[in-house]
Design a protein around this motif. Structure first.
Motif, PDB file in Angstrom:
ATOM      1  N   VAL A 118      -1.130  -2.267  32.363  1.00  0.00           N
ATOM      2  CA  VAL A 118      -0.878  -1.969  30.946  1.00  0.00           C
ATOM      3  C   VAL A 118      -0.002  -3.052  30.327  1.00  0.00           C
ATOM      4  N   PHE A 119       1.097  -3.399  31.004  1.00  0.00           N
ATOM      5  CA  PHE A 119       2.008  -4.395  30.440  1.00  0.00           C
ATOM      6  C   PHE A 119       1.399  -5.794  30.430  1.00  0.00           C
ATOM      7  N   LEU A 120       0.598  -6.130  31.425  1.00  0.00           N
ATOM      8  CA  LEU A 120      -0.076  -7.428  31.398  1.00  0.00           C
ATOM      9  C   LEU A 120      -1.084  -7.479  30.253  1.00  0.00           C
ATOM     10  N   GLY A 121      -1.776  -6.383  30.006  1.00  0.00           N
ATOM     11  CA  GLY A 121      -2.714  -6.324  28.884  1.00  0.00           C
ATOM     12  C   GLY A 121      -2.003  -6.459  27.546  1.00  0.00           C
ATOM     13  N   LEU A 122      -0.863  -5.797  27.396  1.00  0.00           N
ATOM     14  CA  LEU A 122      -0.098  -5.925  26.155  1.00  0.00           C
ATOM     15  C   LEU A 122       0.410  -7.354  25.952  1.00  0.00           C
ATOM     16  N   GLY A 123       0.839  -7.992  27.033  1.00  0.00           N
ATOM     17  CA  GLY A 123       1.296  -9.381  26.936  1.00  0.00           C
ATOM     18  C   GLY A 123       0.172 -10.325  26.542  1.00  0.00           C
ATOM     19  N   LEU A 124      -0.996 -10.119  27.114  1.00  0.00           N
ATOM     20  CA  LEU A 124      -2.147 -10.965  26.747  1.00  0.00           C
ATOM     21  C   LEU A 124      -2.583 -10.700  25.307  1.00  0.00           C
ATOM     22  N   ASP A 125      -2.456  -9.472  24.855  1.00  0.00           N
ATOM     23  CA  ASP A 125      -2.774  -9.154  23.467  1.00  0.00           C
ATOM     24  C   ASP A 125      -1.832  -9.894  22.525  1.00  0.00           C
ATOM     25  N   LYS A 126      -0.551  -9.936  22.846  1.00  0.00           N
ATOM     26  CA  LYS A 126       0.411 -10.655  22.009  1.00  0.00           C
ATOM     27  C   LYS A 126       0.128 -12.152  22.005  1.00  0.00           C
ATOM     28  N   MET A 127      -0.382 -12.681  23.091  1.00  0.00           N
ATOM     29  CA  MET A 127      -0.644 -14.122  23.163  1.00  0.00           C
ATOM     30  C   MET A 127      -1.908 -14.527  22.419  1.00  0.00           C
ATOM     31  N   PHE A 128      -2.978 -13.765  22.600  1.00  0.00           N
ATOM     32  CA  PHE A 128      -4.278 -14.253  22.146  1.00  0.00           C
ATOM     33  C   PHE A 128      -4.805 -13.574  20.888  1.00  0.00           C
ATOM     34  N   LEU A 186       8.023  -7.259  32.542  1.00  0.00           N
ATOM     35  CA  LEU A 186       7.879  -5.844  32.892  1.00  0.00           C
ATOM     36  C   LEU A 186       6.710  -5.626  33.856  1.00  0.00           C
ATOM     37  N   GLY A 187       5.585  -6.298  33.601  1.00  0.00           N
ATOM     38  CA  GLY A 187       4.428  -6.178  34.495  1.00  0.00           C
ATOM     39  C   GLY A 187       4.744  -6.676  35.895  1.00  0.00           C
ATOM     40  N   SER A 188       5.467  -7.795  35.973  1.00  0.00           N
ATOM     41  CA  SER A 188       5.848  -8.329  37.290  1.00  0.00           C
ATOM     42  C   SER A 188       6.797  -7.383  38.014  1.00  0.00           C
ATOM     43  N   ASP A 235       3.456 -18.773  10.122  1.00  0.00           N
ATOM     44  CA  ASP A 235       2.720 -18.710  11.391  1.00  0.00           C
ATOM     45  C   ASP A 235       3.584 -19.106  12.583  1.00  0.00           C
ATOM     46  N   ALA A 236       4.400 -20.134  12.425  1.00  0.00           N
ATOM     47  CA  ALA A 236       5.222 -20.602  13.545  1.00  0.00           C
ATOM     48  C   ALA A 236       6.193 -19.503  13.983  1.00  0.00           C
ATOM     49  N   TYR A 237       6.784 -18.832  13.023  1.00  0.00           N
ATOM     50  CA  TYR A 237       7.706 -17.751  13.368  1.00  0.00           C
ATOM     51  C   TYR A 237       6.971 -16.617  14.094  1.00  0.00           C
ATOM     52  N   ASN A 238       5.793 -16.298  13.648  1.00  0.00           N
ATOM     53  CA  ASN A 238       5.017 -15.244  14.303  1.00  0.00           C
ATOM     54  C   ASN A 238       4.635 -15.645  15.724  1.00  0.00           C
ATOM     55  N   TYR A 239       4.296 -16.935  15.933  1.00  0.00           N
ATOM     56  CA  TYR A 239       3.978 -17.392  17.285  1.00  0.00           C
ATOM     57  C   TYR A 239       5.207 -17.300  18.196  1.00  0.00           C
ATOM     58  N   ILE A 240       6.374 -17.632  17.646  1.00  0.00           N
ATOM     59  CA  ILE A 240       7.601 -17.536  18.442  1.00  0.00           C
ATOM     60  C   ILE A 240       7.891 -16.074  18.801  1.00  0.00           C
ATOM     61  N   ILE A 241       7.750 -15.195  17.831  1.00  0.00           N
ATOM     62  CA  ILE A 241       8.002 -13.776  18.074  1.00  0.00           C
ATOM     63  C   ILE A 241       7.006 -13.230  19.094  1.00  0.00           C
ATOM     64  N   ASN A 242       5.733 -13.568  18.932  1.00  0.00           N
ATOM     65  CA  ASN A 242       4.712 -13.087  19.876  1.00  0.00           C
ATOM     66  C   ASN A 242       4.919 -13.670  21.264  1.00  0.00           C
ATOM     67  N   GLY A 243       5.384 -14.906  21.346  1.00  0.00           N
ATOM     68  CA  GLY A 243       5.677 -15.503  22.654  1.00  0.00           C
ATOM     69  C   GLY A 243       6.794 -14.762  23.369  1.00  0.00           C
ATOM     70  N   ASN A 244       7.815 -14.367  22.614  1.00  0.00           N
ATOM     71  CA  ASN A 244       8.914 -13.603  23.214  1.00  0.00           C
ATOM     72  C   ASN A 244       8.452 -12.213  23.658  1.00  0.00           C
ATOM     73  N   ALA A 259       5.377 -11.429  24.518  1.00  0.00           N
ATOM     74  CA  ALA A 259       4.498 -11.622  25.682  1.00  0.00           C
ATOM     75  C   ALA A 259       5.321 -11.863  26.941  1.00  0.00           C
ATOM     76  N   THR A 260       6.378 -12.658  26.819  1.00  0.00           N
ATOM     77  CA  THR A 260       7.242 -12.916  27.977  1.00  0.00           C
ATOM     78  C   THR A 260       7.876 -11.619  28.481  1.00  0.00           C
ATOM     79  N   GLY A 261       8.359 -10.803  27.565  1.00  0.00           N
ATOM     80  CA  GLY A 261       8.949  -9.523  27.956  1.00  0.00           C
ATOM     81  C   GLY A 261       7.941  -8.620  28.644  1.00  0.00           C
ATOM     82  N   PHE A 262       6.720  -8.554  28.108  1.00  0.00           N
ATOM     83  CA  PHE A 262       5.691  -7.719  28.731  1.00  0.00           C
ATOM     84  C   PHE A 262       5.293  -8.250  30.110  1.00  0.00           C
TER      85      PHE A 262
END
Length: 132
Positions: free
Chosen positions: A22-32, A69-71, A52-61, A63-66
């Protein structure tokens, strides 16, 4: 009772691996999956602020958190599997030890001194000390 404990470790492991996916899927959703809503129809997906740059930074953070959690849940699942197999080993050893203790209690050798070293508990109780 021990088999119920084994089932608990197995169930916790399964739950951990489900949460991992679930968490890996959420992280991939935030990335792609990012849509800033610039074009018609104006549907926003993973867009939080105007740039857009701010949104990419927020989504990257996010995704990293998700992914972290998945790991974490993957490692917990591996730990629960390890505990499951260790509890099976301990359960098997305790059953074997209980069987040995119950089956051969009266036939254990008693060593009181060097002369009686070959006597068993049954022979000593029957008074057969001198008849070797």
């Amino acid at each position: 009772m021990k088999t119920e404990g084994n089932k608990i470790w197995k169930g916790l492991s399964g739950i951990s691996f489900v949460l991992t996916t679930v968490f890996l899927g959420l992280g991939l959703d935030k990335m792609f999956n990012y849509n800033s809503g610039e074009y018609y129809p104006y549907e926003y997906h993973n867009a939080y602020v105007g740039g857009d740059a701010y949104n990419y930074i927020i989504n990257g953070n996010y995704a990293t958190g998700f992914f972290v959690l998945g790991s974490m849940f993957a490692l917990m699942g591996i730990g629960f599997i390890t505990l499951y197999y260790l509890s099976k080993i301990v359960d098997g050893q305790s059953k074997a030890l209980a069987g040995l203790q119950a089956g051969s209690k009266a036939e254990q050798p008693i060593c009181t001194d060097s002369q009686d070293a070959g006597l068993t508990a049954t022979e000593e109780m029957n008074g057969l000390e001198g008849e070797h």
